[in-house]
Design a protein around this motif. Structure first.
Motif, short mmCIF file in Angstrom:
data_model
loop_
_atom_site.label_atom_id
_atom_site.label_comp_id
_atom_site.label_asym_id
_atom_site.label_seq_id
_atom_site.Cartn_x
_atom_site.Cartn_y
_atom_site.Cartn_z
N LEU A 94 45.31 -46.82 -44.43
CA LEU A 94 46.25 -46.40 -43.39
C LEU A 94 47.64 -46.95 -43.67
CD1 LEU A 94 44.15 -47.04 -40.14
CD2 LEU A 94 44.95 -44.81 -40.95
N GLY A 95 48.64 -46.12 -43.46
CA GLY A 95 50.00 -46.59 -43.66
C GLY A 95 51.01 -45.47 -43.59
N THR A 96 52.26 -45.83 -43.38
CA THR A 96 53.34 -44.85 -43.30
C THR A 96 54.63 -45.52 -43.76
OG1 THR A 96 54.44 -43.25 -41.84
CG2 THR A 96 53.87 -45.39 -40.87
N ILE A 110 51.36 -48.47 -36.53
CA ILE A 110 50.49 -47.77 -37.48
C ILE A 110 50.03 -48.69 -38.60
CG2 ILE A 110 50.40 -45.92 -39.19
CD1 ILE A 110 52.42 -44.38 -37.39
N ASP A 111 50.96 -49.40 -39.22
CA ASP A 111 50.63 -50.19 -40.41
C ASP A 111 49.94 -51.51 -40.08
OD1 ASP A 111 52.21 -49.69 -43.45
OD2 ASP A 111 52.21 -48.19 -41.87
N HIS A 112 50.14 -52.02 -38.89
CA HIS A 112 49.47 -53.27 -38.51
C HIS A 112 48.37 -53.03 -37.48
CE1 HIS A 112 48.74 -56.92 -36.13
NE2 HIS A 112 48.95 -57.57 -37.26
N ASP A 113 48.75 -52.56 -36.31
CA ASP A 113 47.80 -52.47 -35.20
C ASP A 113 46.63 -51.53 -35.50
OD1 ASP A 113 49.60 -54.13 -33.98
OD2 ASP A 113 50.36 -52.65 -32.57
N TYR A 114 46.94 -50.36 -36.05
CA TYR A 114 45.86 -49.41 -36.34
C TYR A 114 44.90 -49.96 -37.39
CZ TYR A 114 48.33 -45.62 -33.84
OH TYR A 114 48.94 -44.83 -32.89
N VAL A 115 45.45 -50.65 -38.38
CA VAL A 115 44.60 -51.22 -39.44
C VAL A 115 43.67 -52.29 -38.86
CG1 VAL A 115 44.58 -52.60 -41.56
CG2 VAL A 115 46.23 -50.73 -41.28
N ILE A 116 44.23 -53.17 -38.05
CA ILE A 116 43.43 -54.25 -37.47
C ILE A 116 42.40 -53.67 -36.49
CG2 ILE A 116 43.46 -56.36 -36.10
CD1 ILE A 116 44.63 -56.57 -38.97
N ASN A 117 42.80 -52.68 -35.71
CA ASN A 117 41.85 -52.05 -34.79
C ASN A 117 40.69 -51.42 -35.54
OD1 ASN A 117 43.41 -52.76 -32.60
ND2 ASN A 117 44.30 -50.74 -32.28
N PHE A 118 41.01 -50.72 -36.64
CA PHE A 118 39.95 -50.11 -37.46
C PHE A 118 39.04 -51.17 -38.06
CE2 PHE A 118 38.65 -48.72 -41.81
CZ PHE A 118 37.67 -47.82 -41.41
N ALA A 119 39.63 -52.25 -38.54
CA ALA A 119 38.84 -53.33 -39.15
C ALA A 119 37.90 -53.97 -38.13
CB ALA A 119 39.78 -54.38 -39.74
N TYR A 146 58.91 -54.19 -44.62
CA TYR A 146 57.68 -53.53 -45.07
C TYR A 146 56.70 -54.56 -45.62
CZ TYR A 146 54.67 -50.29 -47.70
OH TYR A 146 53.60 -49.61 -48.21
N ASN A 147 57.16 -55.40 -46.52
CA ASN A 147 56.30 -56.42 -47.12
C ASN A 147 55.86 -57.47 -46.10
OD1 ASN A 147 56.51 -55.16 -49.58
ND2 ASN A 147 58.10 -56.51 -50.37
N GLN A 148 56.73 -57.75 -45.14
CA GLN A 148 56.41 -58.71 -44.08
C GLN A 148 55.23 -58.21 -43.25
OE1 GLN A 148 59.70 -59.80 -41.47
NE2 GLN A 148 58.28 -59.99 -39.76
#
Length: 238
Positions: A94-96, A110-119, A146-148
C-alpha cells in the motif's frame, strides 16, 4: 489447503507483481486480495474482498467471504481459516504520493494508517509473517517527509508480534504504472545507466518483479530473525 496469502496494494506496481507470482507459485493455494475496489482479473486461486482500510479491523473475513461466495467455491478456504489449519503470509505494498493523495494528511493516512490497520487485521486473522514494501532511506528522523513516514511505519510494524517481519527498501521502481509521475520518469532516465552497467546496486533502480520475487522468497525462507530489513542490493540477488 496448506498456505494462503493476504495481499493489500494489489493494484499498485509491486502488488500486481506479487499477485501474479503468487498465482504461479504452487506453494500457495489461495490469494485473498484486500482492496478498496476489485480488479477485473479473475483466477481460481484469487479471491477479492472490498474493504475500507479505515475500518478494516472490524471486518469479519469469514462473513465477507460467505457473502461473496454465491456458488460455494470458497468453502474449503473458509473452513481452513475457521479451523486455523492453514499457514498465512501477509504482503503489503500500500502506498501513494502526496501529489496523488492531495495533502500530507491524506498521504499519511494511506501510507501509515492504512498499512498499520491492515497489519493489525492480518495478525488478528492468523497471519504469521508480514512482508512490507517500504523505501530506500526510510527513517522516522528523516527530513524528507516521505522517508519519515515510511520510517514510522517500519517502527510501528515492529510492535505487532508477527513471527517474522520483512521490511523491503527498494530504490526507484521500474515498471508500468497506471499513473504518470514526472519526477520518477526523469529519475529513471538519469539512472538507467546504473542498471545497464550494473553499478551501485544500493541505489540503482529496481524492477517491480524483483521486489515481488524477494518478498515471496523471504516469506518462505527459514530464519531465526524476527525482523529483516532487505536492502535494494539484497533484492537484486535473490
Amino acid at each position: 489447503m496448506k498456505k494462503i496469502a493476504f495481499l493489500a496494494g494489489t493494484s499498485g506496481l509491486v502488488g500486481m507483481q506479487v499477485m501474479h507470482q503468487l498465482i504461479q507459485d504452487p506453494d500457495y493455494d489461495m490469494i485473498i486480495s484486500i482492496g478498496r475496489r476489485k480488479l477485473s482479473l479473475k483466477h481460481g486461486k484469487l479471491v477479492q474482498v472490498e474493504v475500507d482500510f479505515k475500518t478494516i479491523r472490524k471486518m469479519d473475513l469469514e462473513a465477507k467471504l460467505r457473502e461473496n461466495d454465491l456458488g460455494g467455491t470458497s468453502f474449503s478456504l473458509i473452513e481452513a481459516l475457521k479451523n486455523k489449519s492453514v499457514t498465512i503470509h501477509a504482503f503489503c505494498s500500500l502506498g501513494t504520493t502526496i501529489k496523488v493523495a492531495g495533502s500530507k494528511d491524506k498521504f499519511y493516512e494511506i501510507d501509515h494508517d492504512y498499512v498499520i490497520n491492515f497489519a493489525l487485521w492480518a495478525h488478528q486473522n492468523g497471519a504469521k509473517k508480514f512482508l512490507y514494501v517500504s523505501a530506500l532511506g526510510a527513517d522516522p528522523q528523516s527530513k524528507v517527509y516521505y522517508n519519515q513516514v515510511k520510517g514510522e511505519v517500519e517502527e510501528d510494524l515492529k510492535v505487532i508480534p508477527f513471527d517474522f517481519l520483512g521490511l523491503f527498501e527498494p530504490s526507484l521502481l521500474l515498471g508500468s504504472r497506471n499513473e504518470f509521475r514526472f519526477g520518477e520518469e526523469v529519475a529513471k532516465i538519469l539512472t538507467k545507466p546504473l542498471v545497464w552497467l550494473k553499478l551501485a546496486k544500493k541505489y540503482r533502480p529496481i524492477h517491480d518483479y524483483q521486489v515481488a520475487k524477494a518478498m515471496i522468497f523471504y516469506a518462505n525462507k527459514e530464519t531465526s530473525s524476527k525482523v529483516a530489513v532487505v536492502s535494494n542490493k539484497d533484492m537484486q540477488v535473490v
